[in-house]
Write a protein that holds these residues in place. Structure first.
Motif, PDB file in Angstrom:
ATOM      1  N   GLU A 183      59.687 -42.811 126.558  1.00 37.48           N
ATOM      2  CA  GLU A 183      60.644 -43.640 127.342  1.00 37.48           C
ATOM      3  C   GLU A 183      60.015 -45.171 127.683  1.00 37.48           C
ATOM      4  O   GLU A 183      60.941 -45.791 127.616  1.00 37.48           O
ATOM      5  CB  GLU A 183      60.769 -42.747 128.602  1.00 37.48           C
ATOM      6  N   GLU A 184      58.699 -45.167 127.790  1.00 36.68           N
ATOM      7  CA  GLU A 184      58.194 -46.483 128.027  1.00 36.68           C
ATOM      8  C   GLU A 184      58.301 -47.359 127.009  1.00 36.68           C
ATOM      9  O   GLU A 184      58.708 -48.467 127.290  1.00 36.68           O
ATOM     10  CB  GLU A 184      56.807 -46.475 128.639  1.00 36.68           C
ATOM     11  N   GLY A 185      58.176 -46.949 125.910  1.00 36.99           N
ATOM     12  CA  GLY A 185      58.428 -47.596 124.677  1.00 36.99           C
ATOM     13  C   GLY A 185      59.855 -48.176 124.399  1.00 36.99           C
ATOM     14  O   GLY A 185      59.974 -49.407 124.250  1.00 36.99           O
ATOM     15  N   VAL A 186      60.705 -47.329 124.775  1.00 40.59           N
ATOM     16  CA  VAL A 186      62.166 -47.912 124.754  1.00 40.59           C
ATOM     17  C   VAL A 186      62.455 -48.872 125.837  1.00 40.59           C
ATOM     18  O   VAL A 186      63.322 -49.677 125.483  1.00 40.59           O
ATOM     19  CB  VAL A 186      62.981 -46.437 124.993  1.00 40.59           C
ATOM     20  N   SER A 187      62.064 -48.532 126.948  1.00 42.47           N
ATOM     21  CA  SER A 187      61.928 -49.349 128.116  1.00 42.47           C
ATOM     22  C   SER A 187      61.632 -50.894 127.628  1.00 42.47           C
ATOM     23  O   SER A 187      62.119 -51.899 128.091  1.00 42.47           O
ATOM     24  CB  SER A 187      61.325 -49.160 129.405  1.00 42.47           C
ATOM     25  N   LEU A 188      60.613 -50.903 126.971  1.00 45.40           N
ATOM     26  CA  LEU A 188      59.710 -52.136 126.690  1.00 45.40           C
ATOM     27  C   LEU A 188      60.748 -52.749 125.573  1.00 45.40           C
ATOM     28  O   LEU A 188      61.084 -53.914 125.555  1.00 45.40           O
ATOM     29  CB  LEU A 188      58.576 -51.852 126.117  1.00 45.40           C
ATOM     30  N   ILE A 189      61.440 -51.992 124.514  1.00 46.65           N
ATOM     31  CA  ILE A 189      62.080 -52.970 123.637  1.00 46.65           C
ATOM     32  C   ILE A 189      63.555 -53.426 124.389  1.00 46.65           C
ATOM     33  O   ILE A 189      63.995 -54.564 124.243  1.00 46.65           O
ATOM     34  CB  ILE A 189      62.779 -51.593 122.552  1.00 46.65           C
ATOM     35  N   GLU A 190      63.948 -52.651 125.394  1.00 41.59           N
ATOM     36  CA  GLU A 190      65.122 -53.026 126.289  1.00 41.59           C
ATOM     37  C   GLU A 190      64.649 -54.193 127.037  1.00 41.59           C
ATOM     38  O   GLU A 190      65.388 -55.228 127.168  1.00 41.59           O
ATOM     39  CB  GLU A 190      65.580 -51.837 127.169  1.00 41.59           C
ATOM     40  N   HIS A 191      63.457 -54.136 127.540  1.00 37.22           N
ATOM     41  CA  HIS A 191      63.102 -55.329 128.407  1.00 37.22           C
ATOM     42  C   HIS A 191      62.922 -56.771 127.687  1.00 37.22           C
ATOM     43  O   HIS A 191      63.331 -57.827 127.911  1.00 37.22           O
ATOM     44  CB  HIS A 191      61.721 -55.041 128.982  1.00 37.22           C
ATOM     45  N   ASN A 192      62.494 -56.383 126.159  1.00 35.93           N
ATOM     46  CA  ASN A 192      62.288 -57.640 125.367  1.00 35.93           C
ATOM     47  C   ASN A 192      63.784 -58.083 125.099  1.00 35.93           C
ATOM     48  O   ASN A 192      63.950 -59.371 125.127  1.00 35.93           O
ATOM     49  CB  ASN A 192      61.606 -57.245 124.199  1.00 35.93           C
ATOM     50  N   ALA A 193      64.630 -57.233 124.690  1.00 35.84           N
ATOM     51  CA  ALA A 193      65.978 -57.847 124.600  1.00 35.84           C
ATOM     52  C   ALA A 193      66.588 -58.504 125.646  1.00 35.84           C
ATOM     53  O   ALA A 193      67.172 -59.925 125.456  1.00 35.84           O
ATOM     54  CB  ALA A 193      66.851 -56.616 124.283  1.00 35.84           C
ATOM     55  N   VAL A 215      58.581 -54.168 113.503  1.00 36.39           N
ATOM     56  CA  VAL A 215      59.488 -53.119 113.729  1.00 36.39           C
ATOM     57  C   VAL A 215      59.842 -53.184 115.239  1.00 36.39           C
ATOM     58  O   VAL A 215      61.452 -53.355 115.512  1.00 36.39           O
ATOM     59  CB  VAL A 215      58.863 -51.786 113.747  1.00 36.39           C
ATOM     60  N   ALA A 216      59.076 -53.699 116.262  1.00 40.79           N
ATOM     61  CA  ALA A 216      59.403 -53.877 117.861  1.00 40.79           C
ATOM     62  C   ALA A 216      60.163 -55.109 117.934  1.00 40.79           C
ATOM     63  O   ALA A 216      61.124 -55.163 118.502  1.00 40.79           O
ATOM     64  CB  ALA A 216      58.223 -53.748 118.419  1.00 40.79           C
ATOM     65  N   GLY A 217      59.736 -56.097 117.034  1.00 33.44           N
ATOM     66  CA  GLY A 217      60.286 -57.299 117.190  1.00 33.44           C
ATOM     67  C   GLY A 217      61.815 -57.332 116.299  1.00 33.44           C
ATOM     68  O   GLY A 217      62.987 -57.695 117.182  1.00 33.44           O
ATOM     69  N   ALA A 218      62.053 -56.915 115.400  1.00 33.44           N
ATOM     70  CA  ALA A 218      63.458 -56.543 114.778  1.00 33.44           C
ATOM     71  C   ALA A 218      64.050 -55.665 115.750  1.00 33.44           C
ATOM     72  O   ALA A 218      65.536 -56.073 115.811  1.00 33.44           O
ATOM     73  CB  ALA A 218      63.410 -55.762 113.321  1.00 33.44           C
ATOM     74  N   ALA A 219      63.704 -54.575 116.401  1.00 30.11           N
ATOM     75  CA  ALA A 219      64.359 -53.783 117.059  1.00 30.11           C
ATOM     76  C   ALA A 219      64.968 -54.478 118.552  1.00 30.11           C
ATOM     77  O   ALA A 219      66.225 -54.593 118.797  1.00 30.11           O
ATOM     78  CB  ALA A 219      63.508 -52.779 117.589  1.00 30.11           C
ATOM     79  N   ALA A 220      64.224 -55.262 119.172  1.00 26.79           N
ATOM     80  CA  ALA A 220      64.547 -56.101 120.247  1.00 26.79           C
ATOM     81  C   ALA A 220      65.563 -57.100 120.088  1.00 26.79           C
ATOM     82  O   ALA A 220      66.646 -57.075 120.675  1.00 26.79           O
ATOM     83  CB  ALA A 220      63.242 -56.669 120.815  1.00 26.79           C
ATOM     84  N   VAL A 245      55.371 -46.953 115.747  1.00 24.98           N
ATOM     85  CA  VAL A 245      55.766 -48.339 115.879  1.00 24.98           C
ATOM     86  C   VAL A 245      54.863 -49.029 116.816  1.00 24.98           C
ATOM     87  O   VAL A 245      54.091 -48.591 117.718  1.00 24.98           O
ATOM     88  CB  VAL A 245      56.879 -48.402 116.764  1.00 24.98           C
ATOM     89  N   ASP A 246      54.338 -50.271 116.296  1.00 23.13           N
ATOM     90  CA  ASP A 246      53.195 -51.048 116.741  1.00 23.13           C
ATOM     91  C   ASP A 246      53.981 -51.765 117.990  1.00 23.13           C
ATOM     92  O   ASP A 246      54.528 -52.623 117.965  1.00 23.13           O
ATOM     93  CB  ASP A 246      52.805 -52.147 115.758  1.00 23.13           C
ATOM     94  N   LEU A 247      53.433 -51.493 119.183  1.00 24.47           N
ATOM     95  CA  LEU A 247      53.905 -51.991 120.365  1.00 24.47           C
ATOM     96  C   LEU A 247      52.818 -53.191 120.921  1.00 24.47           C
ATOM     97  O   LEU A 247      53.138 -53.627 122.232  1.00 24.47           O
ATOM     98  CB  LEU A 247      54.342 -50.939 121.466  1.00 24.47           C
TER      99      LEU A 247
END
Lengths: 516, 516
Positions: free
Chosen positions: B46-56, B277-282, A415-417
Motif C-alpha cells: 500500500e505504501e508503494g502505491v501511495s508513493l506512485i500516487e504522491h509522485n503523480a 516502471v515506477a516513473g512510467a506508472a506515475a 518494482v524498483d522504488l
C-alpha cells in the motif's frame, strides 16, 4: 492518434539492435538463483487450503496408499503409527503431516561443484532447471530423433552457458545410444565434468542411485555429503495412491546419504486422479505426504521437496494437455499447501503438448511458467526445452525458454522504488511534449532498463523482411549453435577427473551391458 | 517412471478429438463478460502505491500538462481551481484526483444492441475486446496487406461469432480503401449491423464522434443514450504530459452525450516516459487523472475508464517491445492505482512485436494476457489479433488469441470447491492403482472438466505427422475460414437498418471525400 501505429516514434534500422542482442549473455546479470520479492499469488482462501488439507487427510485415513514390493517401507510406516494391511497403508488423521513437519528442513542449500553456483531450495528462492526425461530430441535441421549422449552433453553445456538456468538438471534427454543399465555413468559424469552447476541423480534403480552418490563423493570428497546436499533427485509416485519399490529404493539410498529428494506425484487429471482441480490437488498432497514421510522415517532431517506435476488431459483422446487453466489452479493451490506444510515446492516449468516450437508451444509454455513464478515455486524442473508432453527435448525450444527464464528473473525483482526508479525529477525537468530518448536519466538507465530478449525480433516489418522473414525457430537455431560453438568447459582438478573416469571404467567393465 | 513419457497412458487416435474440437463453439459457455473470483495480484505494498500516487500529484503540481488548442478545456480547468498559464495547466496536490472521485462512477454497464450482450465495466468484471487501430492485416494465404472494409467486417463477424470476446471493439483494422473522412460511417455501421455486441466510436475528429452518437441514436432510440451508455471510445494522451484538441474534442462530444470514455496515456517507456516502471506508472497516472478530470468537468458523472498502454522499448533501435517483465509490472501497479481511485481500468491484451503468429508472438501475448487477467483489468482492448506492435491485425493470430481468451474465462472462475469439485468420494472409492478414465465421477465431468483448445494439437507425434505436420498457424487458418463461412448476422429491425443506411448515404453525399 490511437493505440495503433501512429503513436510511436519512427523505428530505426535493426542492424545495431542485432549486434547488441548478440551481446545479451555478456550483460545479463548472473545470479545463482532467483530471489523473489513478490508475495505468492493465492487462488484459495485459508479455509480453501484447509479443505484441501482435510481431504488429503481423509484420503490417507479412509483409503490410504499401496506400497508395492517394499517391506522396509511398510515396516517403517507401521513403526511410526500407520496401519498396515498387506501392502496397504492408512494413516490416522494428521500423522503423515506430523512425520514430515517434525524433521523435514524448511529450506536447504544444494551445493554445486563451483560454490558460486550453489543454490538455495525453499523460501523466497526459485531455481530454474532444464527439462527432464525425453527419449527424443529435436532441432531445426535434424528434426525429431532419439537422444544420444552427445545430445545429453550438449544440453548440459547449454544449461551451463546460460545465466538463466541455475541448475544442470538430471536426465536432460535419454542417451538412448547407451545401454540402459550403464548410461547413468555417462550422464552423471557429464553433469560433473561439463558443468559446475548443481545436478540431479539417477533414480531408475537403487544401485544407480548408489553409483551417483559414489561419484559425487569422488568429486566433493568422501565425507562432504554427510552435511552437504550435492545431489537432488526426482522420485515419482505411481498415481493414484501407489508408491513402488524401485523409486522408494532409490529414495532410500539418497536419504541415507543425506541427499535431497523431490517426492512428486505425476498426475494427468482425469486418468490418474479425478478430473477436477480440488480433487487432483488433495490426492497429490496425500501422495506426496506419504513420500516425504517415508524419507523422514529413513533419515530424519534429510531434505525433501514437495513435488507436483499435474496436467489436464484431452477427455476425448486421453492425451495430456498443457498450458490450460486447470493445471495452473492446481499449481497455485499446492504451492499454498507446501508453504503451510513448511517444505520447498517443485512444480511447473515450460510445458507444452506441441510437437514443434510454434505458437502452441509458446502459449502453453508461458501459461505454465507464469503461474510457476507467481505461485512462488522453489524448484522448477522442465523450465527449458520441453516439447511434445515431455517426449522430446528441443534445441530451439530450449533457447526460446531460456529467454523466458531471463524475463522471469527480471520480473521476480519487482518494482524498483529507489529514487532512480521513481524518476520523478526526470519527468519534472523533461516537461510536456519532449521525448525522453536523449534525457540524462534515460541514458543513465540505457543498459539495464528493460529485459533484452535474444530471440524476439522487434525490427520494422521491412527490416525483418529484408533479413529473410525469419521466424522465432530460425533465430533460435542460430543462438544455440553459437552457444555450443563458443562453449568452454569449467575447470576441474585433473586428478579428480582422472579418478572419476577410472572409477567409471572399472564399474562399466564389472558387469555386462543390458537394456533393462 | 519419471515426469517424462513413460508415465502417461497410451495416446489414442486423434480423429475423435478433432471432431470434438470442431464442436468447441457449441459447448463453450457463453457469458456476456467474465466475473473474476480471484483477488487481484499486487506487486506493490500500500505504501508503494501511495508513493506512485504522491509522485503523480507532484508531477501535476510541479510541471503539469499542456493542453494544445483546446481553450474550452483550459477554461474548465481554471474554473475548477487549476493554475493555467498559456496552455500549461498545473494542479494543487490532490485536485485532479478529487475532480475524478467526486463524480466519476465506480462501475457502469455498456449496453449492447442485444441486451444479452450488455457488459459491465468495472468491479470484478473483465470485458475482452479485439485489437484496435492496425493499418495492415495478415493471413496465411494473403500475407501482409493494407486493411479494407471487407477485412473490417470480417473481424466484426469473427468477434461476434466467438463466445470468448465480449465486445465488438472499435477500429478493428483501418479500412484503408475508404476515404479517411468517411470511413467511420462504414465502421460504425459494421459494428451495428454485423454484430450485436457493444462497440467503440470514432475519435479522429469531434464531428465523427458526433456522427457515431447520431447513428447510435437511430439504432437505440433518440433519448436512450441520456441514461444508457451504448458507445465507449478510446482517447489517447499525447505523452509526455500533453492532451490535444482533436482527442479532447471527441471526448467532449461523447461526454456531453453521457457516453463512456477510456482516457489512455500511450507510453513507450524510454521514449514517452522515463525508462523505469515506477516513473512510467506515475506519469501515466498523472496524465490519465487530467483526462478523466476533464470528462468530469464537461459532464459530471459521465463514465470514464482509466486507461494505460505501456510498452518497453528496445533501447538500441527505439522499437517497442512487448511481453517483457517491465510493462507487466506497470500494469499491476496501475491496476492497483485504479482500484484506489475507484474507476474501471483498461490495459493489457495479447500484445507482440512479432510480424507473424510464431512462438515470439505467443510468448509475448501470453506474457501480456496473464498479467491482464491477474491484475483484474476491467476492459481489455487488443485481446485478440494484434501483431507487429499493432501495425497488423492477423486473422490466424486472432483465433489463436480467442483460444487464450477462452482459457482466461476458465481460469477466472477459480477453484471449484463444491462436493463435485472436491471429488473426495471418487478418490476414496476408486482406490490405489486404478485409473479414473471410466470412473463415474470422470464420466459425469467429461464435457466440462478441462478447457478444450480449438487450436492445440495434443495428438501423438505419429498422428500429427500423418495429418501433415501442421503448425498452429495452419490449424488457425482452418478455424477462422470456417467461422466466417458459417457466420450468420444477428437480426435487426429492417426499418431501423433502412433508416440508418439512408442517413449514412445522405451524410456521405453532403461533403466531398478527403484523406485527411
Amino acid at each position: 492518434m490511437s493505440d495503433g501505429a501512429e503513436a510511436r516514434p519512427r523505428r530505426r534500422s535493426g542492424g545495431r539492435e542485432a549486434r547488441r542482442a548478440a551481446r545479451l549473455h555478456e550483460v545479463a546479470e548472473k545470479v545463482p538463483f532467483l530471489t523473489r520479492t513478490l508475495t505468492p499469488v493465492e487462488v484459495l482462501s485459508e479455509e480453501g487450503v484447509s479443505l484441501i488439507e482435510h481431504n488429503a487427510d481423509a484420503i490417507l485415513e479412509r483409503v490410504g496408499v499401496e506400497i508395492h514390493g517394499a517391506p522396509d517401507a511398510l515396516k517403517l510406516f507401521e513403526g511410526a503409527g500407520a496401519n498396515v494391511d498387506g501392502e496397504r497403508v492408512t494413516f490416522p488423521p494428521g500423522l503423515a503431516r506430523q512425520l514430515v513437519q517434525a524433521t523435514a528442513p524448511h529450506e536447504f542449500d544444494q551445493h554445486a561443484r563451483n560454490p558460486a553456483n550453489t543454490v538455495h531450495i525453499g523460501g523466497d528462492a526459485t531455481v530454474l532447471a532444464p527439462a527432464y526425461g525425453s527419449p527424443f530430441v529435436r532441432d531445426l535441421e535434424g528434426g525429431r530423433r532419439y537422444g544420444t549422449i552427445e545430445d545429453f552433453r550438449n544440453f548440459v553445456k547449454l544449461a551451463y552457458t546460460t545465466p538463466f538456468l541455475h541448475h544442470s538438471g538430471g536426465t536432460v534427454c535419454e542417451p538412448v545410444d547407451l545401454p540402459v543399465n550403464k548410461r547413468h555413468y555417462d550422464m552423471v559424469y557429464a553433469h560433473l565434468r561439463y558443468s559446475d552447476k548443481p545436478f540431479m541423480g539417477s533414480v531408475t534403480h537403487p544401485l544407480r542411485a548408489r553409483d551417483t552418490v559414489d561419484m559425487a563423493r569422488i568429486v566433493f570428497g568422501p565425507d562432504h555429503l554427510e552435511d552437504h546436499v550435492v545431489v537432488m533427485s526426482l522420485i515419482n509416485a505411481n498415481s493414484p495412491l501407489v508408491w513402488d519399490a524401485s523409486m522408494l529404493g532409490a529414495a532410500r539410498t539418497y536419504a541415507e546419504a543425506n541427499q535431497a529428494l523431490i517426492m512428486t506425484p505425476f498426475i494427468l487429471a482425469g486418468a490418474m486422479s479425478p478430473a477436477t482441480v480440488a480433487g487432483a490437488a488433495a490426492q497429490t498432497l496425500a501422495e506426496a505426504l506419504v513420500g516425504m514421510a517415508y524419507v523422514q522415517l529413513v533419515r530424519p532431517g534429510a531434505p525433501v521437496v514437495f513435488g507436483s506435476f499435474a496436467s489436464s488431459m484431452s477427455m476425448q483422446s486421453g492425451a495430456p494437455t498443457f498450458g490450460t487453466p486447470e493445471p495452473a489452479l492446481v499449481l497455485y493451490t499446492l504451492a499454498a499447501c507446501a508453504r503451510r506444510l513448511g517444505v520447498p515446492f517443485r512444480s511447473g516449468g515450460s510445458l507444452t503438448a506441441s510437437k514443434i516450437p510454434d505458437a502452441q508451444a509458446a502459449y502453453e509454455s508461458a501459461n505454465t511458467l507464469q503461474p510457476t513464478m507467481l505461485a512462488g515455486v522453489n524448484f522448477v524442473l522442465h523450465a527449458a526445452g520441453w516439447l511434445e508432453g515431455g517426449l522430446t527435448m528441443g534445441y530451439e525450444k530450449f533457447v526460446m525458454d531460456l529467454d523466458q527464464c531471463g524475463m522471469m528473473a527480471a520480473f521476480a525483482k519487482g518494482v524498483d522504488l529507489s529514487e532512480n526508479g521513481q524518476a520523478l525529477e526526470a519527468i519534472v525537468t523533461n516537461g510536456p511534449g519532449q521525448h525522453f530518448l536523449g534525457a540524462e536519466h534515460t541514458l543513465a538507465n540505457f543498459e539495464t532498463a528493460f529485459f533484452r530478449s535474444s530471440i524476439a525480433d522487434n525490427n520494422s516489418f521491412e527490416q525483418w523482411e529484408a533479413e529473410g522473414s525469419k521466424d522465432a525457430i530460425t533465430r533460435a537455431n542460430a543462438i544455440w549453435t553459437k552457444m555450443l560453438a563458443e562453449y568452454e568447459p569449467p575447470p576441474i582438478d585433473e586428478a579428480v577427473d582422472e579418478e572419476l573416469r577410472a572409477w567409471i571404467d572399472r564399474k562399466k567393465a564389472s558387469f555386462p551391458d543390458s537394456n533393462v
